[in-house]
Design an enzyme around this catalytic site. Sequence first.
Site, PDB file in Angstrom:
ATOM      1  CG  HIS A  22      -1.899  -1.010   1.395  1.00  0.00           C
ATOM      2  ND1 HIS A  22      -2.045  -1.773   2.530  1.00  0.00           N
ATOM      3  CD2 HIS A  22      -2.851  -1.449   0.531  1.00  0.00           C
ATOM      4  CE1 HIS A  22      -3.039  -2.629   2.377  1.00  0.00           C
ATOM      5  NE2 HIS A  22      -3.544  -2.469   1.168  1.00  0.00           N
ATOM      6  CE  LYS A  46     -12.918  -6.832   5.103  1.00  0.00           C
ATOM      7  NZ  LYS A  46     -12.226  -6.087   4.043  1.00  0.00           N
ATOM      8  NE  ARG A  95      -2.895  -7.438  -4.252  1.00  0.00           N
ATOM      9  CZ  ARG A  95      -3.664  -7.835  -3.247  1.00  0.00           C
ATOM     10  NH1 ARG A  95      -3.128  -8.038  -2.060  1.00  0.00           N
ATOM     11  NH2 ARG A  95      -4.944  -8.059  -3.405  1.00  0.00           N
ATOM     12  CB  SER A 132      -4.246  -6.505   4.926  1.00  0.00           C
ATOM     13  OG  SER A 132      -3.910  -5.261   4.395  1.00  0.00           O
TER      14      SER A 132
HETATM   15  O1  PNS Z   1      -9.266  -2.818   1.005  1.00  0.00           O
HETATM   16  P1  PNS Z   1     -10.592  -3.265   0.451  1.00  0.00           P
HETATM   17  O2  PNS Z   1     -11.440  -3.874   1.539  1.00  0.00           O
HETATM   18  O3  PNS Z   1     -10.440  -4.172  -0.747  1.00  0.00           O
HETATM   19  O4  PNS Z   1     -11.329  -1.928  -0.062  1.00  0.00           O
HETATM   20  C1  PNS Z   1     -12.602  -1.995  -0.664  1.00  0.00           C
HETATM   21  C2  PNS Z   1     -13.234  -0.600  -0.758  1.00  0.00           C
HETATM   22  C3  PNS Z   1     -13.235   0.096   0.588  1.00  0.00           C
HETATM   23  C4  PNS Z   1     -12.455   0.239  -1.741  1.00  0.00           C
HETATM   24  C5  PNS Z   1     -14.684  -0.809  -1.282  1.00  0.00           C
HETATM   25  O5  PNS Z   1     -15.289  -1.828  -0.551  1.00  0.00           O
HETATM   26  C6  PNS Z   1     -15.542   0.436  -1.164  1.00  0.00           C
HETATM   27  O6  PNS Z   1     -15.321   1.414  -1.842  1.00  0.00           O
HETATM   28  N1  PNS Z   1     -16.546   0.378  -0.251  1.00  0.00           N
HETATM   29  C7  PNS Z   1     -17.434   1.494   0.025  1.00  0.00           C
HETATM   30  C8  PNS Z   1     -18.882   1.160  -0.375  1.00  0.00           C
HETATM   31  C9  PNS Z   1     -19.078   1.374  -1.863  1.00  0.00           C
HETATM   32  O7  PNS Z   1     -18.906   2.461  -2.369  1.00  0.00           O
HETATM   33  N2  PNS Z   1     -19.454   0.287  -2.564  1.00  0.00           N
HETATM   34  C10 PNS Z   1     -19.644   0.351  -3.990  1.00  0.00           C
HETATM   35  C11 PNS Z   1     -18.368   0.053  -4.766  1.00  0.00           C
HETATM   36  S1  PNS Z   1     -17.835  -1.602  -4.455  1.00  0.00           S
END
Ligand code: PNS
Length: 163
Positions: A22, A46, A95, A132
């Site tokens: 990151h 989560k 990645r 992670s």
């Molecule tokens: O590190 P992660 O858990 O893969 O990140 C995922 C993240 C936070 C980028 C994604 O889940 C997100 O944007 N969540 C907010 C809710 C949202 O906007 N959902 C619609 C797009 S998936």
Amino acid sequence: MSAKLGGPVICPGSFDPVTLGHLDIFARASEQFESVVIAVLQNPAKSNLFSVEERMEMLKVATAEWKNIEVTSFQGLLVDFCKSRKINAIVKGLRAVSDFDYELQMAQLNHQIGGVETFFMSSNPTYSFLSSSMTKEVARYGGSVDQLVPTNVAKALKLKFGN
Ligand code: PNS
């Protein structure tokens, strides 16, 4: 360094915890864009190892040297947060091909529902295996994570798992 692209851009994620992979993306985004907002998703559904506050603190310490990086958190839809902060673009690291399907779907969705663009950066191959969740797995069983996460995060993992 040539002129930076207009910002701010956002790097959203769970960051439970932040890894060197990151950090590599944040550093490179901060070179390219005027400013970078790192946003930790507040997601009560989560179960995370670290609280949002702990994750933000670890991110702040790990990114302290970059003056155009801000750390914050958000809840709800990412596109709504972007709109509220006048952020036009998301920056994500890729990645491997395995990341692509999911990331493409999210990028297309965010563009469709919010008009927010996504820029993908190829991850540094040194960290392309890193996640992670795997880092937590190593730390849980007492393995060394010194090559995987910033020093402050390695300490926090040792404290969390009591080793
Ligand atoms: O590190 P992660 O858990 O893969 O990140 C995922 C993240 C936070 C980028 C994604 O889940 C997100 O944007 N969540 C907010 C809710 C949202 O906007 N959902 C619609 C797009 S998936």
